[in-house]
Design a protein around this motif. Sequence first.
Motif, short mmCIF file in Angstrom:
data_model
loop_
_atom_site.label_atom_id
_atom_site.label_comp_id
_atom_site.label_asym_id
_atom_site.label_seq_id
_atom_site.Cartn_x
_atom_site.Cartn_y
_atom_site.Cartn_z
N GLU A 1 -5.27 6.06 6.86
CA GLU A 1 -6.46 5.39 7.30
C GLU A 1 -6.22 5.10 8.59
OE1 GLU A 1 -9.15 4.12 5.96
OE2 GLU A 1 -8.56 5.01 3.83
N ARG B 1 -7.09 -5.05 -4.19
CA ARG B 1 -8.17 -4.51 -4.80
C ARG B 1 -8.05 -3.16 -4.65
NH1 ARG B 1 -12.19 -8.06 -4.09
NH2 ARG B 1 -10.95 -9.64 -3.03
N PRO B 2 -8.80 -2.20 -5.51
CA PRO B 2 -8.92 -0.76 -5.17
C PRO B 2 -9.40 -0.37 -3.91
CG PRO B 2 -9.61 -1.20 -7.41
CD PRO B 2 -9.47 -2.69 -6.71
N PRO B 3 -9.52 1.02 -3.61
CA PRO B 3 -9.91 1.28 -2.34
C PRO B 3 -11.51 1.05 -2.21
CG PRO B 3 -8.18 2.57 -2.69
CD PRO B 3 -8.35 1.91 -3.80
N ALA C 1 -12.34 -2.39 -2.09
CA ALA C 1 -12.44 -2.90 -0.61
C ALA C 1 -13.23 -2.58 0.33
CB ALA C 1 -10.82 -2.61 -0.18
N LYS C 2 -13.76 -1.35 0.53
CA LYS C 2 -14.77 -0.79 1.15
C LYS C 2 -16.23 -1.51 0.87
CE LYS C 2 -12.67 3.72 1.84
NZ LYS C 2 -12.25 3.55 3.24
N ARG D 1 -1.55 6.53 2.19
CA ARG D 1 -2.87 6.00 2.16
C ARG D 1 -2.96 5.10 3.49
NH1 ARG D 1 -7.23 5.11 -0.14
NH2 ARG D 1 -6.61 6.36 -2.21
N GLU E 1 -9.88 -3.36 5.64
CA GLU E 1 -9.97 -2.65 4.47
C GLU E 1 -8.33 -2.64 4.03
OE1 GLU E 1 -11.65 1.14 4.71
OE2 GLU E 1 -13.71 0.20 5.04
N MET F 1 -7.33 -3.95 0.57
CA MET F 1 -6.49 -2.84 -0.44
C MET F 1 -5.25 -3.57 -0.93
SD MET F 1 -7.61 1.17 0.72
CE MET F 1 -7.10 0.82 2.44
N ARG F 2 -4.81 -4.30 -0.53
CA ARG F 2 -3.71 -4.99 -1.24
C ARG F 2 -3.84 -5.74 -2.30
NH1 ARG F 2 1.10 -5.77 1.41
NH2 ARG F 2 1.23 -8.03 0.78
N LEU G 1 0.91 -1.00 -0.02
CA LEU G 1 0.07 0.08 0.02
C LEU G 1 0.88 1.28 0.10
CD1 LEU G 1 -2.84 -1.13 2.67
CD2 LEU G 1 -3.10 -0.65 0.29
#
Length: 249
Positions: free
Chosen positions: A130, A180-182, A185-186, A126, A173, A177-178, A122
């Motif tokens: 978080e 998939r896009p943020p 992930a959310k 970012r 998350e 996010m490692r 990541l």
Amino acid sequence: MIEAAFNAFAQMFAPALRHVVLKAVGLALILIVFLGILMQRVLAAWAETGANWAEQTAGFAPHAVWAALAWILSIMAGLGIITGALFLMPAVTAFIGSFFVDEIADAVEHEHYPADPPGRALPFFRALTEGIKVAALALLVYLCALPFVLFAGLGVIILFLANAYLLSREYFELAAMRFRPPGEAKAMRKSNAMYIFLAGMFIALFVSIPIVNLATPVFAMAFMVHIHKRLTGARRELVESPHAVETRH
């Protein structure tokens, strides 16, 4: 879920994560001591200022009495900070966890999921953002729940449930996010909200244990890597030791 928690806890003592545990614990101690000293100095100064104001306003008691009162209040402030540190630990660990996200995840993925594609590191800012957001939310929840702590333990229950939600949300998350896009992930976290919240209770229990909770970032991140893998349907691979491979050949 229980197996994932056990694996995360057990791996904390493995060589790959042992140095991360030491770094996380050391950083948590430094941060808590710094915040404790800072808050104690501020509260002690307020107590002394208040005592001086009361002495000048009242004028019916000797200076020694007001000085003693200021000293007692400063001691009480120090004890309150020590107690408060136990409740503030979720905020501290949420912030600290952002520094070790990829080290922990890499170790867990390498040990338990060697056949799967590794996650992408990541961006530092970012992860830090978080961590700061969740730390701020945890602090806000603590301040809101504090008045209820004395009422039949209601505040403790509020803090436990809030920690389960906030910490599971952050660490899941970060793990997701490692891969998939943020936004994705959310969305994944929201679509599995109840399962992830229940998993968060393991983290909330861990963070409620004094001293042990200094290692919360390592346990929480390792645990949520397993949870993410299970929700994505990843097949767990058996890892053979080099000795076993040599024996077979």
